[in-house]
Design a protein around this motif. Structure first.
Motif, mmCIF file in Angstrom:
data_model
loop_
_atom_site.group_PDB
_atom_site.id
_atom_site.type_symbol
_atom_site.label_atom_id
_atom_site.label_comp_id
_atom_site.label_asym_id
_atom_site.label_seq_id
_atom_site.Cartn_x
_atom_site.Cartn_y
_atom_site.Cartn_z
ATOM 1 N N UNK A 657 0.720 -1.065 -0.008
ATOM 2 C CA UNK A 657 -0.132 0.001 0.146
ATOM 3 C C UNK A 657 1.005 1.191 0.155
ATOM 4 N N UNK A 658 1.061 2.047 -1.215
ATOM 5 C CA UNK A 658 2.200 2.854 -1.380
ATOM 6 C C UNK A 658 1.439 4.068 -1.809
ATOM 7 N N UNK A 659 1.935 5.171 -1.557
ATOM 8 C CA UNK A 659 1.740 6.560 -2.039
ATOM 9 C C UNK A 659 3.219 7.192 -2.470
ATOM 10 N N UNK A 660 2.994 7.486 -3.719
ATOM 11 C CA UNK A 660 4.278 8.173 -4.356
ATOM 12 C C UNK A 660 4.029 8.804 -5.406
ATOM 13 N N UNK A 661 5.194 9.725 -5.794
ATOM 14 C CA UNK A 661 5.178 10.551 -7.201
ATOM 15 C C UNK A 661 5.082 9.799 -8.459
ATOM 16 N N UNK A 662 4.381 10.359 -9.391
ATOM 17 C CA UNK A 662 4.497 9.571 -10.951
ATOM 18 C C UNK A 662 6.020 9.349 -11.332
ATOM 19 N N UNK A 663 6.915 10.195 -10.897
ATOM 20 C CA UNK A 663 8.009 10.155 -11.419
ATOM 21 C C UNK A 663 9.000 8.963 -10.965
ATOM 22 N N UNK A 664 8.440 8.310 -9.532
ATOM 23 C CA UNK A 664 9.279 7.041 -9.169
ATOM 24 C C UNK A 664 8.404 5.942 -9.627
ATOM 25 N N UNK A 665 7.500 5.947 -10.666
ATOM 26 C CA UNK A 665 6.874 4.761 -11.226
ATOM 27 C C UNK A 665 8.024 3.930 -11.991
#
Length: 849
Positions: A657-665
């Motif tokens: 269950x993660x929350x991160x910025x699109x650039x880390x995809x």
């Protein structure tokens, strides 16, 4: 140029030879006195000298004070009485041609010698083009305030880079010399410049680049006809008396006579670079006993010749650029002639770090891979503002790439880079240590620990000597001058807070086991918890504690020092060993936190596991985390990198269950692909990120929730995402923003919505209510649909909370009649609550289609 000036240049250029070879001194002196070119007292003084050489040196005082006219008169008498010597020296025109030829040969020699650099690890015969290494650093043209220095010490990552860029006041489009010697806002152009910089900040590279640019014709400033380079490290090994011309000849292919001619011809167009003033072993505390020199050919001890140059007693019209560490700036400022200017290399910005990596790797793929790894680590990208750490990092990564190491195995660790940095500075930037390395490191560690306990990053000079015997001799400490009322105050600091934290960790590993446990127990149990000491596990006192927030980096560095390869390197290079009890205590604490599932410590635990770099222990620690929930705050790039390593050690992990910025995809793609159950919140999602998302999701997953927080996606991107979701086993919820709803997109949306097994709730955000209405009203579906119509929002800063409704409008300017009309355009609408609408005249609780 008139005849007197030409003749004077001839005399100055050949004075060193004339002193040694003129025999008819007194006949020349008597004629000069007879035509009133000297005073009777001077004549008597010359006559009283014992040897011809001494008589000539006394005579030069007369010629020098008399100027071109007296020197021209001496020239005439020299031609008359020393005709053979005069002819051997040649005429003025020949001298000028010879000087031009000498300069051209000198430039070619500089190009050959300065075009390449040898690196710290270069084997005999190995070299690298300077162009593949040199990146111009940021330069500040003033002293920093105390507050500014403290801000830099505490900031990391992007905030640190922004501070550096904001304080750089050298013109980015100008050359180095243009920036250093430009006219200031008061119209003053300096004749001497101090270029201060910490160890490894690129001072020597900068002087080498200036020399190469001049020799290659790439120097913008035209007022410098000739540049000379004095390396202070080499001056320490010169014994006996030597003239300034002889000192300069040590780092050139010119003879002292040729250098004398060049210096005397046009001193106002000469720049002398003095590199590494702080490395001199000379003492300038007593200048009264040093001989007063007035000519470049006068012999004296090296410190006297250099002293005369710095003060302007010799070559007063020439320009000086002197590089030094901050610890010697005060001494240098008191020696240099005026007007002088203070400048400082403050390191690389993130853009310049990227440029350095690009130059180093040459290969675009390797460069991108390496730079993205470093960019993912906030501590390391901050440390890479120091050029030598850039080099160390690039060198380590290139070795890993050459060995075929998987990029997911990481950049080694942050700690390993810091160990390499300390080793490099001690070997190459720390001459003549007055104490053994372990003792120096321990004293620095004690200073660092005291600063950590007292939340202090700047140390007063008077308290420094209690901890460090010779702070000015340490390459790891910076010295700063601050104005305090009507006086100056001297303070010291480490290069950055992260180095203070690292040295604290180094100090801890030097302690006996009981002292080590006492120190860490103090960090893990605050004073308000001191009563818990009665209940501590005697064997593992850290087990039930929580470190103070400011001490977390120290714990992380301790984990890194416990890594087998790092501890081995530490013992080999610094003669420091890491006791086994350090790792034992840390691992016991990590296992306890993992077993207790303290989620707020989870990111930190991942970082500690990454620094330990022990695959078997990582697997053991991660067993307790059946589900990794890191969704409460967006993950930083550093968090993502640590997570990537830890999950790479646990390939069968099932739930994230993660929350991160699109650039880390792209970075997280490997672990997302192989994790069967996901709950993702992706920030700043845009059309350009769709491909990476689809690749990361793959097929056949249980997607409990997918939140794509964006400024609105095109309908094409929405279609791609929804088509991909059809390929998953289960989709619990979807939140997505849409620019507009076309008929084709509506078909995809309703097809997705009508597949009950595939979804539980979908939230659509759009700024086009009209097209939404017209596109969706022809379709019927069941389930939970949340419509967030942006166009009607007024002053809403946060997303409305999800609730048990089918259609929901945030607070809006739309009238209840328009909303009712909009709702009634659908075939089936269940219930909606009045508090969700926010109208003065609420709608009925149920609106039927």
């Amino acid at each position: 140029m008139d005849q007197d000036s030409e003749r004077a240049q001839f005399v100055d250029a050949h004075w060193a030879t004339l002193v040694q070879r003129v025999n008819m001194v007194m006949p020349i002196v008597e004629e000069l006195q007879s035509v009133k070119m000297m005073k009777w007292e001077s004549y008597c003084k010359i006559r009283a000298a014992n040897t011809n050489q001494e008589k000539m040196r006394e005579l030069y005082e007369v010629l020098h004070s008399g100027g071109d006219k007296v020197k021209s008169s001496f020239y005439s008498r020299l031609e008359k009485h020393e005709s053979c010597l005069f002819r051997s020296l040649g005429n003025i025109a020949q001298i000028a041609e010879a000087l031009i030829e000498c300069l051209n040969k000198y430039k070619k020699w500089i190009q050959r010698e300065y075009e390449y650099v040898t690196e710290y690890n270069s084997l005999p015969g190995e070299y690298v083009p300077l162009s593949e290494r040199y990146t111009q650093p940021l330069i500040i043209m003033r002293h920093r305030e105390k507050r500014e220095r403290e801000e830099e010490m505490f900031s990391v990552g992007e905030s640190f880079q922004q501070l550096l860029i904001s304080r750089n006041n050298a013109d980015k489009d100008s050359s180095i010399l243009d920036a250093l010697f430009c006219v200031d806002d008061k119209g003053i152009s300096p004749c001497s410049v101090i270029l201060q910089g910490n160890s490894g900040n690129g001072k020597s590279f900068t002087t080498q680049k200036i020399m190469l640019d001049w020799a290659s014709g790439n120097l913008h400033r035209e007022e410098f006809d000739c540049l000379f380079h004095l390396k202070c490290k080499e001056l320490n090994h010169i014994s006996g008396e030597q003239s300034l011309a002889e000192l300069l000849s040590h780092n050139s292919n010119l003879t002292p006579d040729q250098i004398s001619q060049i210096l005397q011809k046009s001193p106002e167009k000469v720049l002398i670079l003095i590199d590494g003033f702080d490395e001199l072993r000379f003492s300038y505390s007593d200048t009264w006993n040093k001989p007063k020199l007035s000519h470049v050919s006068e012999k004296a001890p090296p410190e006297a010749s250099l002293n005369a140059l710095l003060r302007g007693h010799i070559l007063s019209e020439s320009f000086l650029l002197v590089t030094t560490r901050s610890t010697a700036t005060t001494t240098l400022g008191g020696l240099l002639k005026h007007p002088q200017r203070f400048t400082e290399i403050i390191g690389f910005s993130e853009k310049q770090v990227e440029e350095y990596f690009q130059r180093f790797f040459q290969d675009e793929e390797l460069f991108r891979k390496a730079f993205e790894c470093v960019k993912a680590n906030e501590t390391l990208i901050t440390a890479c503002s120091i050029p030598v750490i850039c080099w160390i990092t690039c060198t380590v990564m290139r070795e890993r790439f050459t060995d075929g190491a998987d990029v997911t195995s990481g950049l080694e660790t942050t700690t390993s880079i810091y160990v390499d940095f300390v080793s490099t500075l001690l070997k190459h930037h720390c001459q003549g240590l007055s104490q053994p390395v372990p003792i120096l490191l321990k004293s620095l560690g004690q200073l660092a620990e005291r600063g950590m306990l007292e939340r202090q990053v700047l140390f007063e000079e008077k308290s420094m000597h209690e901890m460090v015997s010779n702070p000015a001799g340490s390459p790891f400490l910076c010295k700063f001058l601050f104005k305090r009322r009507i006086r100056q105050e001297t303070m010291f600091s480490f290069m950055h807070l992260s180095f203070q934290e690292f040295f604290t960790a180094l100090y801890f590993i030097s302690l006996a086991e009981r002292d080590f446990l006492d120190k860490l127990t103090e960090l893990f149990h605050s004073q308000t918890q001191s009563y818990l000491a009665l209940y501590l596990d005697e064997k593992y006192p850290l087990k039930y504690g929580c470190p103070e927030p400011h001490s977390l980096p120290v714990i992380q560095f301790l984990c890194g020092l416990s890594h087998k390869e790092v501890s081995s390197s530490l013992e080999e290079t610094l003669n420091l060993s890491v006791p086994s009890f350090v790792q034992t205590q840390l691992e016991e604490w990590i296992l306890h936190v993992s077993a207790s599932r303290v989620y707020n410590f989870l990111p930190f635990i991942l970082h500690c596991l990454y620094e330990l770099h022990e695959k078997e222990f990582v697997q053991k620690a991660m067993e307790a985390w059946q589900k990794l929930d890191m969704s409460w705050n967006p993950l930083s790039r550093t968090d993502c990198w640590a997570l990537l390593y830890c999950l790479d050690c646990c390939p069968h992990f099932r739930n994230l269950k993660l929350n991160f910025a699109a650039e880390e995809l792209k970075m997280l793609q490997p672990v997302l692909c192989r994790t069967p159950e996901l709950e993702l919140t992706v920030q700043n999602f845009s059309d350009t990120d769709v491909t990476d998302l689809l690749s990361a999701l793959g097929e056949g997953k249980r997607l409990r929730e997918l939140r794509l927080n964006s400024r609105c996606l095109s309908d094409e991107s929405v279609q791609e995402v929804l088509n991909a979701l059809h390929k998953q086993k289960n989709v619990g919820g979807l939140q997505i923003s849409v620019k507009s709803i076309s008929a084709d997109t509506a078909h995809v949306i309703t097809d997705f919505l009508q597949t009950k097994a595939k979804w539980e709730e979908i939230s659509l955000r759009t700024d086009d209510a009209e097209s939404l209405c017209s596109s969706l009203r022809l379709f019927s579906f069941e389930g939970k649909l949340v419509l967030n119509v942006v166009k009607w929002c007024s002053g809403l800063h946060n997303e409305p909370s999800l609730s048990e409704i089918i259609l929901k409008f945030p607070h809006s300017k739309a009238s209840s009649i328009n909303v009712k009309s909009f709702l009634q355009s659908f075939h089936s609408v269940n219930c909606i609550t009045e508090e969700d609408l926010g109208f003065q005249n609420p709608l009925p609780h149920r609106v039927l289609s």
